[in-house]
Design a protein around this motif. Structure first.
Motif, PDB file in Angstrom:
ATOM      1  N   VAL A  83       0.844  -1.203   0.000  1.00 41.38           N
ATOM      2  CA  VAL A  83       0.000   0.000   0.000  1.00 41.38           C
ATOM      3  C   VAL A  83       0.876   1.248   0.000  1.00 41.38           C
ATOM      4  N   ASN A  84       1.897   1.263   0.836  1.00 44.14           N
ATOM      5  CA  ASN A  84       2.789   2.424   0.872  1.00 44.14           C
ATOM      6  C   ASN A  84       3.457   2.652  -0.477  1.00 44.14           C
ATOM      7  N   GLN A  85       3.905   1.585  -1.116  1.00 44.64           N
ATOM      8  CA  GLN A  85       4.521   1.714  -2.432  1.00 44.64           C
ATOM      9  C   GLN A  85       3.545   2.317  -3.434  1.00 44.64           C
ATOM     10  N   ALA A  86       2.297   1.869  -3.389  1.00 46.96           N
ATOM     11  CA  ALA A  86       1.304   2.357  -4.340  1.00 46.96           C
ATOM     12  C   ALA A  86       0.999   3.833  -4.125  1.00 46.96           C
ATOM     13  N   PHE A  87       0.944   4.282  -2.883  1.00 45.26           N
ATOM     14  CA  PHE A  87       0.722   5.704  -2.625  1.00 45.26           C
ATOM     15  C   PHE A  87       1.903   6.538  -3.105  1.00 45.26           C
ATOM     16  N   SER A  99      -1.356   0.600  11.428  1.00 44.21           N
ATOM     17  CA  SER A  99      -0.778   1.751  12.137  1.00 44.21           C
ATOM     18  C   SER A  99       0.740   1.764  12.071  1.00 44.21           C
ATOM     19  N   SER A 100       1.378   0.585  12.031  1.00 46.61           N
ATOM     20  CA  SER A 100       2.838   0.546  11.950  1.00 46.61           C
ATOM     21  C   SER A 100       3.345   1.010  10.589  1.00 46.61           C
ATOM     22  N   PRO A 101       2.847   0.477   9.458  1.00 41.36           N
ATOM     23  CA  PRO A 101       3.297   1.014   8.174  1.00 41.36           C
ATOM     24  C   PRO A 101       2.929   2.477   7.980  1.00 41.36           C
ATOM     25  N   PHE A 102       1.845   2.940   8.616  1.00 43.86           N
ATOM     26  CA  PHE A 102       1.518   4.362   8.536  1.00 43.86           C
ATOM     27  C   PHE A 102       2.581   5.186   9.250  1.00 43.86           C
ATOM     28  N   ALA A 103       3.021   4.732  10.441  1.00 42.84           N
ATOM     29  CA  ALA A 103       4.080   5.438  11.155  1.00 42.84           C
ATOM     30  C   ALA A 103       5.355   5.487  10.321  1.00 42.84           C
ATOM     31  N   ARG A 104       5.662   4.403   9.611  1.00 45.84           N
ATOM     32  CA  ARG A 104       6.806   4.401   8.713  1.00 45.84           C
ATOM     33  C   ARG A 104       6.613   5.410   7.591  1.00 45.84           C
ATOM     34  N   GLY A 105       5.398   5.435   7.049  1.00 49.53           N
ATOM     35  CA  GLY A 105       5.130   6.275   5.889  1.00 49.53           C
ATOM     36  C   GLY A 105       5.263   7.757   6.153  1.00 49.53           C
TER      37      GLY A 105
END
Length: 350
Positions: A83-87, A99-105
């Motif tokens: 998801v992060n890659q796509a954004f 919530s963890s990948p969001f904190a990374r993002g």
């Protein structure tokens, strides 16, 4: 590998974004065509094959009813890293994200251009750490020297690191392996791994021949909760905030349906995931679904310029990830606050 490596650079994320979304597009629903090229009448929504309000919104075509004339595409992802890659690649407007990948993002000098706008669920027994029974492992401390698989940069990865820390086990004391849920199942069946931290539905398959050592419910109760959030792109906020309002109302309706129509919810989840009604019911009982009123309360997301406790949870997650050397530096609370989109949230309940 003995230690989870730091997340990929923004350049690598951009390079991988098109490939990730191309692969994910195979999960689009048959009734949603290809994404339109620009314009306000387009919504590209990333989701997980995991019980949540997303499945009710998708199956019931709640957005199509609320936004007639819009081209709505649902794209299935396996984890938050995709998801992060796509954004980063500009290929999503809205998506589920842990919530963890969001904190990374939102960490680093080039944060991903998105903001959290809703809470889908709070992780409970639907994410857990399981060891193969034939290993004889019965607690987290027993994982020293063992191979543990988890999708890197996910909430499960974060919870695994928290579980190891609580048990006094360093990441270098184990072999951490980056695998997505389906490859985890295959590696488990081959005996290539000793344990895994993952979510439903793969988790339930591992439980049949495994021993659960801890869960995200236990880890959350100990002070490190994880959540499935929903994020919206900065571009969508700028060009079509009304579509975000409609999407939030659809999500609020889905949360109400989970409580008011449990049998209908079970049928929907079973149909979307291709599982039995009994399995769907069991999976739904393992998650924690808030009411819309709870989502917008000070205890969780907050509303209209007043972030709730989620702000602290995300900031704490960032600090933990930085301490574990998963990210270069934790995002400040001010940076996290700016990554909240709360405008119009109170109107969802009216």
């Amino acid at each position: 590998m003995s230690r989870a490596s730091q997340g990929p650079s923004r350049r690598l994320l951009l390079a991988g974004a098109l490939a990730a979304v191309s692969a994910a597009a195979t999960g689009c629903s048959a009734d949603s065509g290809a994404a339109a090229s620009g314009g306000a009448g387009r919504l590209r929504i990333g989701y997980f094959a995991f019980p949540s309000g997303d499945l009710l919104v998708k199956h019931g075509k709640l957005l199509e009813k609320a936004l007639p004339g819009y081209q709505i595409t649902w794209i299935k992802f396996d984890s938050g890293a995709g998801v992060n890659q796509a954004f980063v690649g500009g290929s999503l407007d809205i998506a589920a994200l842990g919530s963890s990948p969001f904190a990374r993002g939102v960490a680093g000098s080039a944060p991903i251009p998105y903001k959290v706008a809703w809470i889908l669920d709070v992780a409970g027994e639907n994410e857990a750490l399981v060891a193969r029974k034939d290993t004889g492992i019965t607690d987290v401390a027993g994982l020293r020297g063992r191979k543990i698989a988890t999708p890197f940069a996910s909430t499960s990865h974060y919870s695994l690191l928290a579980a190891l820390e609580k048990a006094g086990v360093r990441p270098s004391d184990v072999e951490l392996i980056d695998l997505q849920p389906q490859p985890i199942l295959a590696a488990w069946q081959r005996g290539d791994i000793d344990a895994a931290y993952v979510w439903l539905p793969t988790l339930d398959e591992l439980r049949t021949t495994g021993t659960q050592l801890t869960s995200s419910k236990e880890i959350g109760a100990a002070g490190r909760p994880t959540l499935d959030l929903a994020v919206v792109s900065d571009d969508l906020i700028a060009r079509d905030p009304e579509a975000i309002d409609a999407w939030r109302r659809a999500q609020a309706e889905a949360l109400r349906l989970i409580r008011s129509d449990p049998d209908g919810t079970v049928r929907t989840v079973a149909a979307e995931l291709g599982i039995s009604a009994a399995d769907a019911r069991a999976q739904l009982t393992q998650g924690v679904f808030l009411t819309p009123e709870q989502v917008v309360s000070a205890d969780w997301l907050g509303a209209d310029g007043r972030p709730g406790k989620l702000l602290g949870y995300i900031a704490d997650t960032g600090r933990f990830l930085a301490g574990q050397k998963q990210i270069g530096a934790a995002p400040s609370e001010d940076v996290v606050r700016k990554a909240f989109y709360l405008e119009g949230l109170a109107d969802v309940l009216t």
